[in-house]
Enzyme design. Sequence first.
Site, mmCIF file in Angstrom:
data_model
loop_
_atom_site.group_PDB
_atom_site.id
_atom_site.type_symbol
_atom_site.label_atom_id
_atom_site.label_comp_id
_atom_site.label_asym_id
_atom_site.label_seq_id
_atom_site.Cartn_x
_atom_site.Cartn_y
_atom_site.Cartn_z
ATOM 1 N N GLY A 7 0.393 -17.036 0.644
ATOM 2 C CA GLY A 7 -0.620 -15.994 0.720
ATOM 3 C C GLY A 7 -1.444 -15.774 -0.516
ATOM 4 O O GLY A 7 -1.972 -16.700 -1.146
ATOM 5 N N TYR A 139 6.568 0.844 3.930
ATOM 6 C CA TYR A 139 5.646 -0.031 3.200
ATOM 7 C C TYR A 139 4.585 0.778 2.456
ATOM 8 O O TYR A 139 4.330 0.551 1.267
ATOM 9 C CB TYR A 139 4.978 -0.990 4.185
ATOM 10 C CG TYR A 139 3.970 -1.913 3.566
ATOM 11 C CD1 TYR A 139 4.369 -2.982 2.769
ATOM 12 C CD2 TYR A 139 2.612 -1.734 3.788
ATOM 13 C CE1 TYR A 139 3.447 -3.841 2.209
ATOM 14 C CE2 TYR A 139 1.674 -2.589 3.232
ATOM 15 C CZ TYR A 139 2.097 -3.640 2.445
ATOM 16 O OH TYR A 139 1.172 -4.485 1.888
ATOM 17 N N LYS A 143 3.784 1.012 -1.688
ATOM 18 C CA LYS A 143 2.500 0.652 -2.288
ATOM 19 C C LYS A 143 1.854 1.846 -2.988
ATOM 20 O O LYS A 143 1.168 1.690 -4.005
ATOM 21 C CB LYS A 143 1.565 0.084 -1.218
ATOM 22 C CG LYS A 143 2.011 -1.281 -0.697
ATOM 23 C CD LYS A 143 2.129 -2.295 -1.826
ATOM 24 C CE LYS A 143 2.452 -3.683 -1.341
ATOM 25 N NZ LYS A 143 2.527 -4.675 -2.440
ATOM 26 N N THR A 174 -3.276 -14.081 6.012
ATOM 27 C CA THR A 174 -2.188 -14.752 5.310
ATOM 28 C C THR A 174 -1.007 -14.906 6.262
ATOM 29 O O THR A 174 -1.027 -14.400 7.395
ATOM 30 C CB THR A 174 -1.712 -13.938 4.092
ATOM 31 O OG1 THR A 174 -1.156 -12.693 4.548
ATOM 32 C CG2 THR A 174 -2.857 -13.659 3.124
#
Length: 233
Positions: A7, A139, A143, A174
């Site tokens: 990626g 997630y 972040k 990706t």
Amino acid sequence: MTGATSGLGRQTAISVSEMGAQVVINGRNEERLADTFAKLTGEGHLAVSADLAVEETRSAFVNKLPPLDGIAHCAGVTVLHPFKFSDERRFREVYAANVEAPFFVTQGLFKSKRLKPGASIVFVSSISPKVGTRGHAIYAGSKAAMHGISRVLAHELAASKIRSNCVSPGMVHTEMIAGYANQVSPELAAIDEARYPLGYGTPDDVANAIIFFLSPASKWITGVDLTMDGGLT
């Protein structure tokens, strides 16, 4: 360059080498890391396989590194899981990779004086904390943590002229996004991409921004979070 086996990390490593830089690349999968290494332009590069979510291997990784002009934290994992069904195992796995690894690698580099004065730190974050996508509580939280850490580092490391910035992409084509697409129907995936006025991004799009932040062209920029989402937000 962490996360160089796939990626964004892989493309950034390749693009940086094409610009004439000597690159140190990291990833957990030795075979895929070797594949990235073979695609680098120029000489003097170094590949170091290590799982940066594990304290012992993380420390060994830092000790193998030469003095650096910059580091891009591209490694990370995502998980699509409704909040009410999330568990501690998933939570800890994501935070170990997305928060602990870049935090303590950066700390180790600074303590061991492996970040040169004037160096640049780039954290690859996400627009997820800004849009609150369903199923991304773990997630998005990880972040969001990187945004806060980066801004604090921008202040604390400024005396050494070391810069700290984030790039926050939306959906990029990706392997990680391909995995996400496999978890939803093709119809829902198409609807999501249609929300992006400029469509989903490419690894090159994000790599170019990371190169800017790593380079002296951004020497007067620190504490910034660059949103890259094709106009979504």
